[in-house]
Design an enzyme around this catalytic site. Structure first.
Site, PDB file in Angstrom:
ATOM      1  N   ALA A 261      17.541   8.313 -17.839  1.00  0.00           N
ATOM      2  CA  ALA A 261      17.076   9.439 -17.232  1.00  0.00           C
ATOM      3  C   ALA A 261      15.626   9.306 -16.824  1.00  0.00           C
ATOM      4  CB  ALA A 261      17.100  10.511 -18.301  1.00  0.00           C
TER       5      ALA A 261
ATOM      6  N   ASP B  73      21.931  -0.341 -17.187  1.00  0.00           N
ATOM      7  CA  ASP B  73      20.563   0.073 -16.658  1.00  0.00           C
ATOM      8  C   ASP B  73      20.558  -0.482 -15.392  1.00  0.00           C
ATOM      9  OD1 ASP B  73      17.780   0.640 -19.006  1.00  0.00           O
ATOM     10  OD2 ASP B  73      17.637   0.310 -16.588  1.00  0.00           O
TER      11      ASP B  73
ATOM     12  N   TYR C 161      12.087  18.591 -15.753  1.00  0.00           N
ATOM     13  CA  TYR C 161      12.470  17.600 -16.846  1.00  0.00           C
ATOM     14  C   TYR C 161      13.271  18.366 -17.821  1.00  0.00           C
ATOM     15  CZ  TYR C 161      12.469  14.471 -20.555  1.00  0.00           C
ATOM     16  OH  TYR C 161      12.659  13.670 -22.058  1.00  0.00           O
TER      17      TYR C 161
ATOM     18  N   ILE D 139      23.987   5.126 -13.910  1.00  0.00           N
ATOM     19  CA  ILE D 139      25.190   5.799 -14.810  1.00  0.00           C
ATOM     20  C   ILE D 139      26.011   6.518 -13.672  1.00  0.00           C
ATOM     21  CG2 ILE D 139      23.941   6.333 -16.717  1.00  0.00           C
ATOM     22  CD1 ILE D 139      22.898   8.884 -15.484  1.00  0.00           C
TER      23      ILE D 139
ATOM     24  N   ASP E 151       2.499  21.005 -19.089  1.00  0.00           N
ATOM     25  CA  ASP E 151       2.339  20.855 -20.656  1.00  0.00           C
ATOM     26  C   ASP E 151       2.233  21.985 -21.505  1.00  0.00           C
ATOM     27  OD1 ASP E 151       2.485  18.017 -20.558  1.00  0.00           O
ATOM     28  OD2 ASP E 151       0.335  17.635 -20.182  1.00  0.00           O
TER      29      ASP E 151
ATOM     30  N   PHE F 198      -6.184  15.467 -20.466  1.00  0.00           N
ATOM     31  CA  PHE F 198      -5.755  16.505 -19.425  1.00  0.00           C
ATOM     32  C   PHE F 198      -5.876  17.808 -20.191  1.00  0.00           C
ATOM     33  CE2 PHE F 198      -2.655  12.685 -18.123  1.00  0.00           C
ATOM     34  CZ  PHE F 198      -3.757  12.432 -17.070  1.00  0.00           C
TER      35      PHE F 198
ATOM     36  N   THR G  60      13.173   1.795 -14.044  1.00  0.00           N
ATOM     37  CA  THR G  60      12.124   2.104 -14.864  1.00  0.00           C
ATOM     38  C   THR G  60      12.342   0.959 -15.943  1.00  0.00           C
ATOM     39  OG1 THR G  60      13.017   3.791 -15.843  1.00  0.00           O
ATOM     40  CG2 THR G  60      11.372   4.242 -14.131  1.00  0.00           C
ATOM     41  N   GLY G  61      13.219   0.454 -16.568  1.00  0.00           N
ATOM     42  CA  GLY G  61      13.503  -0.510 -17.492  1.00  0.00           C
ATOM     43  C   GLY G  61      13.304  -1.735 -16.998  1.00  0.00           C
TER      44      GLY G  61
HETATM   45  N1  UDP Z   1      -2.158  13.004 -21.925  1.00  0.00           N
HETATM   46  C1  UDP Z   1      -3.649  12.641 -21.826  1.00  0.00           C
HETATM   47  N2  UDP Z   1      -3.889  11.759 -21.144  1.00  0.00           N
HETATM   48  C2  UDP Z   1      -2.801  10.708 -20.471  1.00  0.00           C
HETATM   49  C3  UDP Z   1      -1.690  10.750 -20.992  1.00  0.00           C
HETATM   50  C4  UDP Z   1      -1.144  12.215 -21.778  1.00  0.00           C
HETATM   51  O1  UDP Z   1      -4.387  13.680 -22.022  1.00  0.00           O
HETATM   52  O2  UDP Z   1      -3.497   9.727 -19.977  1.00  0.00           O
HETATM   53  C5  UDP Z   1      -1.887  14.126 -22.816  1.00  0.00           C
HETATM   54  C6  UDP Z   1      -0.696  15.022 -22.189  1.00  0.00           C
HETATM   55  O3  UDP Z   1      -1.274  16.053 -21.167  1.00  0.00           O
HETATM   56  C7  UDP Z   1      -0.213  15.711 -23.357  1.00  0.00           C
HETATM   57  C8  UDP Z   1      -0.156  14.547 -24.426  1.00  0.00           C
HETATM   58  O4  UDP Z   1      -1.305  13.677 -24.110  1.00  0.00           O
HETATM   59  O5  UDP Z   1      -0.871  16.630 -23.635  1.00  0.00           O
HETATM   60  C9  UDP Z   1       0.977  13.762 -24.413  1.00  0.00           C
HETATM   61  O6  UDP Z   1       1.488  13.228 -23.224  1.00  0.00           O
HETATM   62  P1  UDP Z   1       2.638  12.134 -23.323  1.00  0.00           P
HETATM   63  O7  UDP Z   1       2.780  11.933 -21.644  1.00  0.00           O
HETATM   64  O8  UDP Z   1       2.254  11.112 -23.879  1.00  0.00           O
HETATM   65  O9  UDP Z   1       3.921  12.851 -23.708  1.00  0.00           O
HETATM   66  P2  UDP Z   1       4.810  14.241 -23.695  1.00  0.00           P
HETATM   67  O10 UDP Z   1       4.154  14.987 -24.547  1.00  0.00           O
HETATM   68  O11 UDP Z   1       4.213  14.782 -21.941  1.00  0.00           O
HETATM   69  O12 UDP Z   1       6.114  13.920 -23.781  1.00  0.00           O
END
Ligand code: UDP
Length: 317
Positions: free
Chosen positions: A71, A31, A137, A52, A278, A202, A35-36
């Protein structure tokens, strides 16, 4: 087995490394600590601080398999900095695969993601559904899945990709913690801990029952155990892909509500614009891994996942 765990100082990698050690495997964590956290490497594992792209030296010592977690994994960051994601996730993994070939290591369990599917046409998502990632991603992880299929066919690599949906909970004090936290549950718990005043939601205009995004949560312990099953399932010349989710989802508002119940804190929320990249709903069918590898969820309740994460915040490893 002698195993290399890349990204084993991160949240999921550290739990998998701990479970592997418990089963009597010999574990080396590789690692770069970008970030870890060094203190997340479980006691009993050897630790090499390196990228890596520098794995060749370690792998030449002789390993049976690689479990590859290292990653870049943030959707929002990937939209802002796509080059970073392509170079780390695809470029880095190709370098790792090359080093594995040179060292004669022919088994890999790969940490893939639900983001490879993009906005799904139906839920729960099956492994045979179209892959149309909506952000760099997911695209970079899908490219690795494509490379693994090719390497299995050409060079006899035995590979298993696990496509995670959302991961929650904690194990043995190993919990999710990032310097800049973007994930929902850790952010909500920061409010309960008094480290933030409120949590931003969000987007409240998604086509979902309460307007907020729906995600499928799996306990990190159950997720880790799927890796142990995947390791045993690696077969020369085969690349298998499995979803890992629970088959049902929770909205952002529902997650906040569960966090309020577990912590007893009112957890104020503010409404924010949608986060780019998202999808509205991500829920997995895990029927294939249940059927083929016998995976089961021992910790399926969101309440238990939040409670374990909350307990680990109070008493870190
Ligand atoms: N989310 C949010 N507020 C935050 C962090 C995440 O509303 O502070 C929402 C994000 O937009 C998504 C869901 O929570 O709809 C899950 O996000 P997270 O980043 O936990 O995981 P992801 O689904 O992106 O892997």
């Amino acid at each position: 087995m002698r195993l290399l765990v890349t990204g084993g100082a991160g949240y999921i990698g550290s739990v998998v490394a701990a479970r592997l050690l418990e089963r009597g495997h010999e574990v080396t964590v590789l690692d770069d600590l970008s970030t870890g956290h060094a203190d997340a490497v479980p006691p009993g594992a050897s630790f090499v601080q390196a990228s890596i792209t520098e794995a060749a030296g370690v792998l030449s010592e002789g390993f049976d398999a690689v479990l590859h977690f290292a990653a870049k994994s943030l959707v929002g960051e990937s939209v802002e900095r796509p080059g970073l994601y392509w170079s780390h996730n695809l470029g880095g993994t190709l370098a790792l695969l090359d080093a594995m070939r040179q060292a004669g290591v022919d088994r890999i369990v790969f940490s893939s993601t639900a983001a490879t599917y993009g906005e799904p046409e139906r839920t729960p998502i099956l492994e045979t559904d179209p892959t149309r990632p909506g952000n760099p991603y997911g695209a970079s992880k899908l490219a690795v899945d494509t490379a693994l299929t090719a390497f299995a066919g050409l060079y006899g690599l035995g590979a298993v990709s696990l496509r995670y949906f959302n991961v929650a909970g904690a194990y043995g004090g190993f919990r999710e913690r990032h310097t800049v936290e973007t994930h929902l549950i850790p952010n909500v718990l920061k409010v309960a801990l008094g480290e933030r005043e409120s949590v931003s939601v969000f987007g409240t205009d998604y086509p979902t029952p309460d307007g907020t995004c729906v995600r499928d949560y799996v306990h990190v312990t159950d997720l880790a155990d799927a890796h142990l099953l995947a390791l045993d399932a690696c077969a020369p010349g085969e690349h298998r892909i499995y979803n890992l989710g629970s088959g049902s989802g929770f909205s952002v508002k529902e997650v906040v509500e569960v966090c309020r119940e577990v912590t007893g804190h009112p957890i104020p929320v503010t409404t924010a614009p949608r986060r780019p990249g998202d999808p509205a709903v991500l829920v997995a069918s895990s029927e294939k891994i249940q059927r083929e590898l016998g995976w089961t969820q021992a910790h399926g309740s969101l309440r238990d996942m939040v409670a374990d994460a909350w307990a680990a915040c109070a008493k870190p490893a």
